[in-house]
Design a protein around this motif. Structure first.
Motif, PDB file in Angstrom:
ATOM      1  N   ILE A 126       0.861  -1.195   0.000  1.00 43.56           N
ATOM      2  CA  ILE A 126       0.000   0.000   0.000  1.00 43.56           C
ATOM      3  C   ILE A 126       0.889   1.233   0.000  1.00 43.56           C
ATOM      4  N   ASP A 127       0.654   2.119  -0.946  1.00 35.60           N
ATOM      5  CA  ASP A 127       1.322   3.419  -0.981  1.00 35.60           C
ATOM      6  C   ASP A 127       0.448   4.413  -0.218  1.00 35.60           C
ATOM      7  N   PRO A 128       1.036   5.378   0.481  1.00 35.13           N
ATOM      8  CA  PRO A 128       0.217   6.340   1.236  1.00 35.13           C
ATOM      9  C   PRO A 128      -0.710   7.189   0.366  1.00 35.13           C
ATOM     10  N   LYS A 129      -0.357   7.397  -0.916  1.00 38.73           N
ATOM     11  CA  LYS A 129      -1.157   8.292  -1.754  1.00 38.73           C
ATOM     12  C   LYS A 129      -1.570   7.680  -3.088  1.00 38.73           C
ATOM     13  N   ASP A 130      -0.699   6.922  -3.707  1.00 35.76           N
ATOM     14  CA  ASP A 130      -0.931   6.447  -5.068  1.00 35.76           C
ATOM     15  C   ASP A 130      -1.325   4.979  -5.093  1.00 35.76           C
ATOM     16  N   GLY A 131      -1.789   4.520  -6.256  1.00 37.71           N
ATOM     17  CA  GLY A 131      -2.132   3.115  -6.414  1.00 37.71           C
ATOM     18  C   GLY A 131      -3.518   2.796  -5.912  1.00 37.71           C
ATOM     19  N   ASP A 132      -3.842   1.500  -5.914  1.00 31.54           N
ATOM     20  CA  ASP A 132      -5.198   1.056  -5.599  1.00 31.54           C
ATOM     21  C   ASP A 132      -5.417   0.691  -4.141  1.00 31.54           C
ATOM     22  N   GLY A 133      -4.384   0.693  -3.329  1.00 33.19           N
ATOM     23  CA  GLY A 133      -4.546   0.285  -1.937  1.00 33.19           C
ATOM     24  C   GLY A 133      -5.385   1.263  -1.135  1.00 33.19           C
ATOM     25  N   ARG A 134      -5.848   0.813   0.011  1.00 38.47           N
ATOM     26  CA  ARG A 134      -6.604   1.673   0.936  1.00 38.47           C
ATOM     27  C   ARG A 134      -5.592   2.497   1.735  1.00 38.47           C
ATOM     28  N   HIS A 135      -5.367   3.701   1.253  1.00 35.93           N
ATOM     29  CA  HIS A 135      -4.277   4.528   1.769  1.00 35.93           C
ATOM     30  C   HIS A 135      -4.421   4.823   3.263  1.00 35.93           C
ATOM     31  N   GLU A 136      -5.676   4.898   3.743  1.00 33.59           N
ATOM     32  CA  GLU A 136      -5.881   5.263   5.144  1.00 33.59           C
ATOM     33  C   GLU A 136      -5.275   4.232   6.088  1.00 33.59           C
ATOM     34  N   ALA A 137      -5.161   2.980   5.646  1.00 36.31           N
ATOM     35  CA  ALA A 137      -4.604   1.940   6.512  1.00 36.31           C
ATOM     36  C   ALA A 137      -3.122   2.196   6.780  1.00 36.31           C
ATOM     37  N   ILE A 138      -2.359   2.462   5.715  1.00 38.19           N
ATOM     38  CA  ILE A 138      -0.930   2.671   5.914  1.00 38.19           C
ATOM     39  C   ILE A 138      -0.656   4.034   6.547  1.00 38.19           C
ATOM     40  N   THR A 139      -1.476   5.042   6.252  1.00 39.18           N
ATOM     41  CA  THR A 139      -1.266   6.340   6.897  1.00 39.18           C
ATOM     42  C   THR A 139      -1.578   6.267   8.387  1.00 39.18           C
ATOM     43  N   THR A 140      -2.463   5.355   8.772  1.00 38.43           N
ATOM     44  CA  THR A 140      -2.719   5.144  10.198  1.00 38.43           C
ATOM     45  C   THR A 140      -1.457   4.662  10.901  1.00 38.43           C
ATOM     46  N   LEU A 141      -0.741   3.740  10.268  1.00 40.39           N
ATOM     47  CA  LEU A 141       0.518   3.269  10.842  1.00 40.39           C
ATOM     48  C   LEU A 141       1.569   4.374  10.841  1.00 40.39           C
ATOM     49  N   LEU A 142       1.680   5.071   9.715  1.00 34.85           N
ATOM     50  CA  LEU A 142       2.728   6.090   9.596  1.00 34.85           C
ATOM     51  C   LEU A 142       2.534   7.226  10.595  1.00 34.85           C
ATOM     52  N   SER A 143       1.306   7.481  10.996  1.00 37.75           N
ATOM     53  CA  SER A 143       1.025   8.585  11.919  1.00 37.75           C
ATOM     54  C   SER A 143       0.896   8.134  13.373  1.00 37.75           C
ATOM     55  N   ASP A 144       1.076   6.851  13.635  1.00 39.55           N
ATOM     56  CA  ASP A 144       0.944   6.333  15.001  1.00 39.55           C
ATOM     57  C   ASP A 144       2.057   6.923  15.873  1.00 39.55           C
ATOM     58  N   PRO A 145       1.726   7.570  16.987  1.00 35.48           N
ATOM     59  CA  PRO A 145       2.751   8.206  17.817  1.00 35.48           C
ATOM     60  C   PRO A 145       3.706   7.218  18.472  1.00 35.48           C
TER      61      PRO A 145
END
Length: 324
Positions: free
Chosen positions: A233-252
């Motif tokens: 999953i890419d955070p912005k591009d491609g067909d993946g559900r971006h919100e899933a990976i951005t949730t991980l990337l933004s986890d404090p």
């Protein structure tokens, strides 16, 4: 530590072992070259064919040692890829196809995972038999009428991991244990309007959030740890559900070192099939980690290693250097 989707899969069991032992395969040689160039202390491989006795992994380990990079400790367990379910899991009305396995595969173990390390490994926790429906808030696919896709029986047996989810302890020289939370997520394609693969890939990523939250039937890991693997999953591009990976990337509780190479943060090149270049692989250490450096091994086109990296895989090794 490094993560590398090596795409070392073959059409049948034993064929990758054969190719490693022959020592003439250009792709295998290129993969070895990339790894020796980066020289990681801990390495997680995705898309590496598994066999019951780990003969393929041991042959690869030996080849790597001959090339000058000794990694004496290894781990691999049977993945869900190619593991027969006996059910129609993809809803095409057929049985015993690769997509009816717990994870896509023509045979049990095709495209599995492996860990190699310079440091001893502890007792691994394998979460690969965790059922998708048991994940809190699971994004299970449905038919247009809202009924379970492809069936209630299928969802009762469907595991979350398309390949595997592992917690691999690495015993560091300073006495600490670093837990590698590693996985290989489903590709968000090759399905229908129900978005079965996209939903599954998103929930595979969010499994780690729930594990850290303590909302799963397993003890939550404590620092030091790192989520490491191929999310697809890419955070912005491609067909993946971006919100899933951005949730991980933004986890404090995590830090994103944002590894970069010649193509910025992209780690894979699917241009040949019209998808383009995406960020698909990640290493996310615990928030207080002393990160010294990070990178994507994506050499510039005018460098000697560029062709070797291209021969190795459509994916590029990513690495993060942490002080301990």
């Amino acid at each position: 530590m490094a993560s590398f989707d090596v795409e070392l899969t073959r059409k049948g069991p034993g064929l990758l072992l054969r190719d490693i032992l022959k020592g003439k395969d250009k792709q295998i040689a290129a993969v070895i070259d990339v790894i020796t160039q980066v020289s990681p202390d801990v390495l997680v491989l995705q898309a590496f064919d598994h066999d019951l006795e780990n003969r393929t992994l041991r042959a690869f380990q030996t080849t790597l040692e001959v090339a000058g990079h000794k990694m004496p400790y290894i781990f691999a367990a049977r993945p869900n890829s190619g593991l027969a379910s006996g059910l129609d899991l993809d809803g095409d009305g057929k049985l015993n196809t690769p997509r009816d396995s717990q994870g896509y595969g023509n045979f049990t173990g095709q495209g599995g995972m492996a860990v190699l390390s310079r440091f001893p490994l502890g007792e691994v926790r394998d979460f690969s038999d965790f059922l998708w429906r048991d994940l809190p808030g699971a994004m299970l696919p449905t038919h247009a009428d809202g009924s379970p896709f492809p069936s209630a029986n299928a969802q009762a047996a469907q595991r979350l991991s398309s390949v595997a989810h592992w917690d691999v302890p690495v015993d560091l020289p300073n006495g600490q244990t670093l837990n590698l939370l590693t996985y290989h997520g489903s590709t968000p394609a090759f399905d229908g309007d129900e978005d079965r693969n996209g939903r599954r890939g998103a929930d595979e990523a969010l499994f780690w959030t729930h594990l850290l939250d303590g909302t799963l039937p397993y003890p939550a890991p404590t620092p030091p740890f790192a989520i490491i693997g191929q999310a697809n999953i890419d955070p912005k591009d491609g067909d993946g559900r971006h919100e899933a990976i951005t949730t991980l990337l933004s986890d404090p509780r995590l830090i994103d070192p944002i590894p970069k190479g010649a193509e910025g943060t992209d780690t894979a090149d699917w241009s040949a099939i019209g998808v383009g270049k995406l960020r698909a692989s990640y290493i996310l250490p615990w928030a207080a980690a002393d990160v010294k450096d990070a990178g994507v091994f994506w050499p510039r086109p005018d460098t000697p290693m560029a062709k070797i990296a291209e021969t190795a895989s459509r994916h590029h090794l990513i690495w993060v250097d942490i002080a301990y």
